[in-house]
Design an enzyme around this catalytic site. Structure first.
Site, mmCIF file in Angstrom:
data_model
loop_
_atom_site.group_PDB
_atom_site.id
_atom_site.type_symbol
_atom_site.label_atom_id
_atom_site.label_comp_id
_atom_site.label_asym_id
_atom_site.label_seq_id
_atom_site.Cartn_x
_atom_site.Cartn_y
_atom_site.Cartn_z
ATOM 1 N N PRO A 155 0.776 -1.246 0.000
ATOM 2 C CA PRO A 155 0.000 0.000 0.000
ATOM 3 C C PRO A 155 0.806 1.295 0.000
ATOM 4 O O PRO A 155 0.917 1.983 1.011
ATOM 5 C CB PRO A 155 -0.830 -0.132 1.278
ATOM 6 C CG PRO A 155 0.007 -0.973 2.173
ATOM 7 C CD PRO A 155 0.726 -1.936 1.284
ATOM 8 N N CYS A 156 1.319 1.666 -1.164
ATOM 9 C CA CYS A 156 2.090 2.902 -1.274
ATOM 10 C C CYS A 156 1.209 4.148 -1.162
ATOM 11 O O CYS A 156 1.727 5.244 -0.943
ATOM 12 C CB CYS A 156 2.889 2.907 -2.571
ATOM 13 S SG CYS A 156 1.913 2.683 -4.053
ATOM 14 N N HIS A 157 -0.106 3.982 -1.260
ATOM 15 C CA HIS A 157 -0.999 5.130 -1.108
ATOM 16 C C HIS A 157 -0.972 5.680 0.316
ATOM 17 O O HIS A 157 -1.403 6.795 0.557
ATOM 18 C CB HIS A 157 -2.440 4.763 -1.508
ATOM 19 C CG HIS A 157 -3.033 3.673 -0.681
ATOM 20 N ND1 HIS A 157 -2.872 2.337 -1.010
ATOM 21 C CD2 HIS A 157 -3.767 3.701 0.450
ATOM 22 C CE1 HIS A 157 -3.498 1.597 -0.107
ATOM 23 N NE2 HIS A 157 -4.051 2.406 0.794
#
Length: 187
Positions: A155-157
């Protein structure tokens, strides 16, 4: 009386050749995703808004994994269900085997550092850079996350600029905001 020319066809399901990489598309509330699996591991979960982006992702997978790439949905059924459940707020993490075969060595380092950012939480590019032992590399961390081959799953968000705002995201700022809102309200 039966005709000597009577023919009863045998109907069988088609048999597709084996592929080293299977891929499928998934239209979601945050954009169109391209998923690919190789050797029972998810190697790609990336935004692909159009044909050009899709072909670029598939070329990246073919170069890193194998040129034998075939569109087959079934090997990705579980991963697609998990993405749908995550986006519906019914799942907080993913339970799929993954491979970072498509990532660069630096991306692997950065993506490994994401694990410490739990569902519903955020961190900054600078904090993530410090976490991986490269405190002055916040821009490089942002660039590495921009090419994350397993977005949503890794989850780079959840990574934001230290100075405020939403920052960049492969799916666009609206998708990033939706994901952060989803996690803030479903967490």
């Amino acid at each position: 009386m039966t005709s000597p020319f009577a023919f009863t066809p045998t109907i069988t399901a088609p048999v597709f050749p084996e592929s080293d990489v299977s891929y499928a598309e998934l239209d979601t509330a945050v954009g169109r995703l391209l998923l690919a699996t190789a050797g029972g591991r998810l190697v790609l979960c990336a935004y692909a808004a159009g044909e050009t982006e899709e072909q670029a992702h598939l070329a990246r997978v073919a170069a890193a994994v194998s040129p034998r790439v075939l569109r087959l949905n079934r090997p990705l059924d579980d991963a697609r269900r998990q993405v749908e459940d995550y986006l519906a707020g019914r799942r907080h993490d993913f339970d799929v085997a993954t491979s970072l075969a498509v990532a660069t060595p630096f991306q692997r380092e950065v993506l490994a550092g994401l694990g410490a950012t739990a569902y519903g939480r955020t961190t900054t590019y600078g904090e993530l850079a410090g976490r991986i032992g490269r405190p002055r590399a916040s821009r490089a961390v942002g660039t590495a996350l921009g090419g994350n081959p397993l977005c949503l799953v890794l989850p780079c968000h959840r990574v934001l600029p230290a100075g405020g705002g939403i920052g960049g995201y492969a799916g666009g700022p609206a998708a990033k905001e939706k994901l952060l809102t989803l996690e803030a309200t479903a967490g």
